[in-house]
Design a protein around this motif. Structure first.
Motif, PDB file in Angstrom:
ATOM      1  N   ARG A  88      -1.580   8.693  -7.919  1.00  0.00           N
ATOM      2  CA  ARG A  88      -1.251   8.915  -6.905  1.00  0.00           C
ATOM      3  C   ARG A  88      -0.021   7.570  -6.171  1.00  0.00           C
ATOM      4  O   ARG A  88       1.199   8.044  -6.209  1.00  0.00           O
ATOM      5  CB  ARG A  88      -2.131   8.335  -5.870  1.00  0.00           C
ATOM      6  CG  ARG A  88      -3.022   9.079  -4.744  1.00  0.00           C
ATOM      7  CD  ARG A  88      -4.036   9.876  -6.017  1.00  0.00           C
ATOM      8  NE  ARG A  88      -5.301  10.820  -5.394  1.00  0.00           N
ATOM      9  CZ  ARG A  88      -5.724  11.107  -6.554  1.00  0.00           C
ATOM     10  NH1 ARG A  88      -6.023  10.816  -7.451  1.00  0.00           N
ATOM     11  NH2 ARG A  88      -6.801  11.811  -5.721  1.00  0.00           N
ATOM     12  N   LEU A  89       0.051   6.514  -7.195  1.00  0.00           N
ATOM     13  CA  LEU A  89       1.300   5.588  -6.939  1.00  0.00           C
ATOM     14  C   LEU A  89       2.395   6.254  -7.911  1.00  0.00           C
ATOM     15  O   LEU A  89       3.758   6.884  -7.510  1.00  0.00           O
ATOM     16  CB  LEU A  89       1.085   4.394  -7.106  1.00  0.00           C
ATOM     17  CG  LEU A  89       2.117   3.223  -6.701  1.00  0.00           C
ATOM     18  CD1 LEU A  89       2.409   3.196  -5.693  1.00  0.00           C
ATOM     19  CD2 LEU A  89       1.706   1.792  -7.428  1.00  0.00           C
ATOM     20  N   TYR A 123       3.545   8.957  -8.974  1.00  0.00           N
ATOM     21  CA  TYR A 123       3.605  10.666  -7.581  1.00  0.00           C
ATOM     22  C   TYR A 123       4.409  10.515  -6.738  1.00  0.00           C
ATOM     23  O   TYR A 123       5.783  11.029  -6.616  1.00  0.00           O
ATOM     24  CB  TYR A 123       2.268  11.203  -7.106  1.00  0.00           C
ATOM     25  CG  TYR A 123       2.036  12.385  -6.606  1.00  0.00           C
ATOM     26  CD1 TYR A 123       3.958  13.216  -6.149  1.00  0.00           C
ATOM     27  CD2 TYR A 123       1.062  13.768  -5.679  1.00  0.00           C
ATOM     28  CE1 TYR A 123       3.943  14.453  -5.739  1.00  0.00           C
ATOM     29  CE2 TYR A 123       1.473  14.490  -5.087  1.00  0.00           C
ATOM     30  CZ  TYR A 123       2.702  14.955  -5.400  1.00  0.00           C
ATOM     31  OH  TYR A 123       2.786  16.854  -3.815  1.00  0.00           O
ATOM     32  N   LEU A 124       4.052   9.339  -5.837  1.00  0.00           N
ATOM     33  CA  LEU A 124       4.872   9.051  -4.728  1.00  0.00           C
ATOM     34  C   LEU A 124       5.876   8.009  -5.618  1.00  0.00           C
ATOM     35  O   LEU A 124       7.831   7.837  -5.246  1.00  0.00           O
ATOM     36  CB  LEU A 124       3.979   7.946  -4.105  1.00  0.00           C
ATOM     37  CG  LEU A 124       2.707   8.130  -3.389  1.00  0.00           C
ATOM     38  CD1 LEU A 124       2.170   7.384  -2.359  1.00  0.00           C
ATOM     39  CD2 LEU A 124       3.749   9.271  -2.465  1.00  0.00           C
ATOM     40  N   ASP A 135       1.597  15.235   4.329  1.00  0.00           N
ATOM     41  CA  ASP A 135       0.315  15.318   3.137  1.00  0.00           C
ATOM     42  C   ASP A 135      -0.977  16.008   3.818  1.00  0.00           C
ATOM     43  O   ASP A 135      -1.675  16.110   4.406  1.00  0.00           O
ATOM     44  CB  ASP A 135      -0.088  13.709   2.634  1.00  0.00           C
ATOM     45  CG  ASP A 135      -1.237  13.012   2.179  1.00  0.00           C
ATOM     46  OD1 ASP A 135      -1.325  14.378   1.303  1.00  0.00           O
ATOM     47  OD2 ASP A 135      -2.382  13.136   2.394  1.00  0.00           O
ATOM     48  N   THR A 192      -5.387  15.250   3.371  1.00  0.00           N
ATOM     49  CA  THR A 192      -5.621  13.735   2.933  1.00  0.00           C
ATOM     50  C   THR A 192      -7.072  12.864   2.726  1.00  0.00           C
ATOM     51  O   THR A 192      -6.307  12.153   2.512  1.00  0.00           O
ATOM     52  CB  THR A 192      -5.051  13.014   4.179  1.00  0.00           C
ATOM     53  OG1 THR A 192      -4.848  11.808   3.741  1.00  0.00           O
ATOM     54  CG2 THR A 192      -6.084  12.752   5.351  1.00  0.00           C
ATOM     55  N   TYR A 213      -2.869   8.569  -0.256  1.00  0.00           N
ATOM     56  CA  TYR A 213      -0.752   8.388  -0.153  1.00  0.00           C
ATOM     57  C   TYR A 213      -0.081   8.062   0.740  1.00  0.00           C
ATOM     58  O   TYR A 213       0.768   7.221   1.052  1.00  0.00           O
ATOM     59  CB  TYR A 213      -0.590  10.454  -0.559  1.00  0.00           C
ATOM     60  CG  TYR A 213      -0.704  10.654  -1.430  1.00  0.00           C
ATOM     61  CD1 TYR A 213      -0.052  10.251  -2.753  1.00  0.00           C
ATOM     62  CD2 TYR A 213      -1.728  11.894  -2.326  1.00  0.00           C
ATOM     63  CE1 TYR A 213      -0.702  10.958  -3.835  1.00  0.00           C
ATOM     64  CE2 TYR A 213      -2.716  12.271  -3.001  1.00  0.00           C
ATOM     65  CZ  TYR A 213      -1.918  11.897  -3.906  1.00  0.00           C
ATOM     66  OH  TYR A 213      -1.660  12.475  -5.343  1.00  0.00           O
ATOM     67  N   LEU A 236       0.043   4.449   0.935  1.00  0.00           N
ATOM     68  CA  LEU A 236       1.127   4.102  -0.292  1.00  0.00           C
ATOM     69  C   LEU A 236       2.340   4.180   0.132  1.00  0.00           C
ATOM     70  O   LEU A 236       3.057   3.162  -0.298  1.00  0.00           O
ATOM     71  CB  LEU A 236       0.373   4.543  -1.335  1.00  0.00           C
ATOM     72  CG  LEU A 236      -1.188   4.341  -2.274  1.00  0.00           C
ATOM     73  CD1 LEU A 236      -1.198   4.954  -3.441  1.00  0.00           C
ATOM     74  CD2 LEU A 236      -0.987   2.519  -2.415  1.00  0.00           C
ATOM     75  N   ALA A 237       2.378   5.490   0.753  1.00  0.00           N
ATOM     76  CA  ALA A 237       3.666   6.126   1.074  1.00  0.00           C
ATOM     77  C   ALA A 237       3.990   4.188   2.059  1.00  0.00           C
ATOM     78  O   ALA A 237       5.034   4.051   2.199  1.00  0.00           O
ATOM     79  CB  ALA A 237       3.441   7.550   2.198  1.00  0.00           C
ATOM     80  N   ALA A 249      -0.767  13.415   8.390  1.00  0.00           N
ATOM     81  CA  ALA A 249      -1.670  13.958   7.472  1.00  0.00           C
ATOM     82  C   ALA A 249      -2.623  14.615   7.256  1.00  0.00           C
ATOM     83  O   ALA A 249      -3.167  14.404   8.900  1.00  0.00           O
ATOM     84  CB  ALA A 249      -2.402  12.460   6.941  1.00  0.00           C
ATOM     85  N   ILE A 271       3.419  16.881   0.105  1.00  0.00           N
ATOM     86  CA  ILE A 271       2.632  16.096  -0.768  1.00  0.00           C
ATOM     87  C   ILE A 271       1.201  16.838  -1.218  1.00  0.00           C
ATOM     88  O   ILE A 271       0.971  16.822   0.581  1.00  0.00           O
ATOM     89  CB  ILE A 271       2.613  14.986  -1.440  1.00  0.00           C
ATOM     90  CG1 ILE A 271       2.226  13.894  -0.470  1.00  0.00           C
ATOM     91  CG2 ILE A 271       4.233  13.633  -1.935  1.00  0.00           C
ATOM     92  CD1 ILE A 271       1.646  12.692  -0.422  1.00  0.00           C
ATOM     93  N   ASN A 274      -2.133  17.525  -2.957  1.00  0.00           N
ATOM     94  CA  ASN A 274      -3.593  17.312  -4.117  1.00  0.00           C
ATOM     95  C   ASN A 274      -4.429  18.084  -4.074  1.00  0.00           C
ATOM     96  O   ASN A 274      -5.402  18.235  -3.002  1.00  0.00           O
ATOM     97  CB  ASN A 274      -4.075  15.995  -4.483  1.00  0.00           C
ATOM     98  CG  ASN A 274      -5.516  15.176  -5.854  1.00  0.00           C
ATOM     99  OD1 ASN A 274      -4.855  16.190  -6.233  1.00  0.00           O
ATOM    100  ND2 ASN A 274      -5.845  14.206  -5.971  1.00  0.00           N
TER     101      ASN A 274
END
Length: 390
Positions: free
Chosen positions: A48-49, A51-52, A73, A76, A82, A85-86, A97, A149, A151
């Motif tokens: 995930r990190l 990706y960001l 997102d 979520t 995400y 972290l963002a 989200a 983003i 997933n």
């Protein structure tokens, strides 16, 4: 790429007591089932990190420092990893989200509150029967988002037996809820749904993106983008041990990314990469930028926007104006009218009198126009000598 072997989790646990129960004697994070919410997907942090960090590099390539990063997102989950972290990764960040599972949203709200991020993360519930992945509640109340983003669910709800999946995984593995893992049409169908909505929303989001778990879907998705004349896209690969994941981003805006951001070095993806935005031409003799500018000024519809040390930036307005066929077409009243297309290119010469020209496609949609211009200028520069009248 984050290297977990370089992280001293024991040192972190000594500083942050809440982390200590999760770190074992081998200096690893120990994810035990009792710490997880059962039947909810437990996201892994490193990919995930990655990706960001990729989208952060893309975003930084064409924004001004200090700008707010606006993110969507999709799906979520109960642990909105995400957005959390963002919010830490970007200095100024606002994340919307979404999720269709209201129990997940309740847990997500609690996690956001515990991290004191209520001012940076907004949760939005989505109706299960809504065909739009991006709810109008978000798009109607915000001028433009920098990134989206996602997933997506991995399995096709109509073809996979959940019990068989469980039996093929290690015991105790938290697989997640039905909506997190299954969807009609599987991963491919879910991403195609996003592409179709992006075609309608277009510039509402600067970059749409998704994580991809099935490699064979990648070629299908890129063909679908090309079918709808979406030529501005980017690829990346996340490699974590034995697990590979792929990233795909696309935009309806003309910003062209550097090859290091848009094209994967993975040999198996070479044919899927977007067109190169770099072209290097070696001349048979040196030429300086002043001579280059003189050559460019001879072309109609091509303008010097500005120059800096070692570089000149040009803008092409309109179609090819340098080939014989184009010049003939311009004088023919029966030739169909073409809408002007803007193309921005930088030409670099790293030394005052260099034999090498570096062309970088900065903006525009017409790759063939870029290549044609590069070939024309390179040919003219190669035939030019100091005694030649420019």
């Amino acid at each position: 790429m984050v290297n977990l072997d370089e992280i001293d989790f024991n040192w972190l646990a000594a500083r942050y007591s809440k982390l200590k129960p999760f770190v074992n004697k081998q200096n690893k994070i120990n994810f035990k089932d009792e710490f997880l919410v059962q039947n909810k997907l437990m996201p892994t942090i490193p990919n995930r990190l990655d990706y960001l960090n990729w989208i952060k590099s893309i975003w930084r390539s064409h924004v001004s420092p200090g700008d707010t990063f606006n993110l969507i997102d999709i799906g979520t989950g109960y642990l909105p990893i995400y957005p959390i972290l963002a919010a830490r990764l970007f200095d100024n960040c606002l994340v919307y989200a979404t999720d269709i599972d209201h129990s997940s949203l309740e847990l997500a709200a609690s996690n956001i509150d515990r991290n004191n991020l209520d001012d940076k993360i907004k949760l939005v519930g989505v109706d299960r029967d809504d065909n739009n992945l991006i709810p109008s509640e978000i798009t109607d109340n915000h001028a433009q988002f920098d990134f989206l983003i996602m997933n997506p669910p991995f399995y096709d709800a109509g073809q996979v037996n959940r019990q068989n999946i469980k039996s093929n995984h290690p015991s105790g593995l938290n697989l997640g809820s039905t909506n997190e893992l299954y969807t009609e049409g599987g991963e491919l169908g879910f991403i195609l749904k996003l592409i179709n909505q992006s075609i309608k929303l277009k510039h509402k989001v600067v970059w749409y993106s998704t994580l991809i778990g099935i490699k064979s879907n990648l070629s299908i998705l890129i063909k679908y983008l090309n079918k709808h004349n979406i030529s501005n896209y980017a690829l990346n690969v996340i490699n974590r041990g034995n697990t590979l994941r792929w990233l795909l981003a696309w935009s309806f805006l003309p910003y062209r990314l550097d090859n290091s951001l848009a094209r994967s070095n993975n040999k198996s993806l070479f044919k899927l990469n977007p067109p190169s935005t770099h072209h290097t031409h070696n001349l048979n003799h040196p030429i300086n930028l002043d001579a280059m500018i003189s050559l460019i000024n001879q072309l109609s519809s091509v303008y010097i926007s500005h120059r800096s040390e070692g570089s000149v930036f040009v803008i092409i307005m309109g179609i090819n104006s340098w080939s014989r066929s184009s010049r003939r077409a311009a004088t023919n009243p029966l030739t169909p009218h073409f809408n002007p297309t803007k193309l921005s290119i930088s030409i670099e010469s790293h030394e005052p009198n260099s034999n090498t020209l570096h062309f970088r496609w900065l903006e525009g949609f017409d790759f063939q126009l870029f290549i044609s211009f590069v070939k024309h200028i390179s040919t003219k520069a190669s035939s030019h000598t100091s005694s030649t009248s420019i």
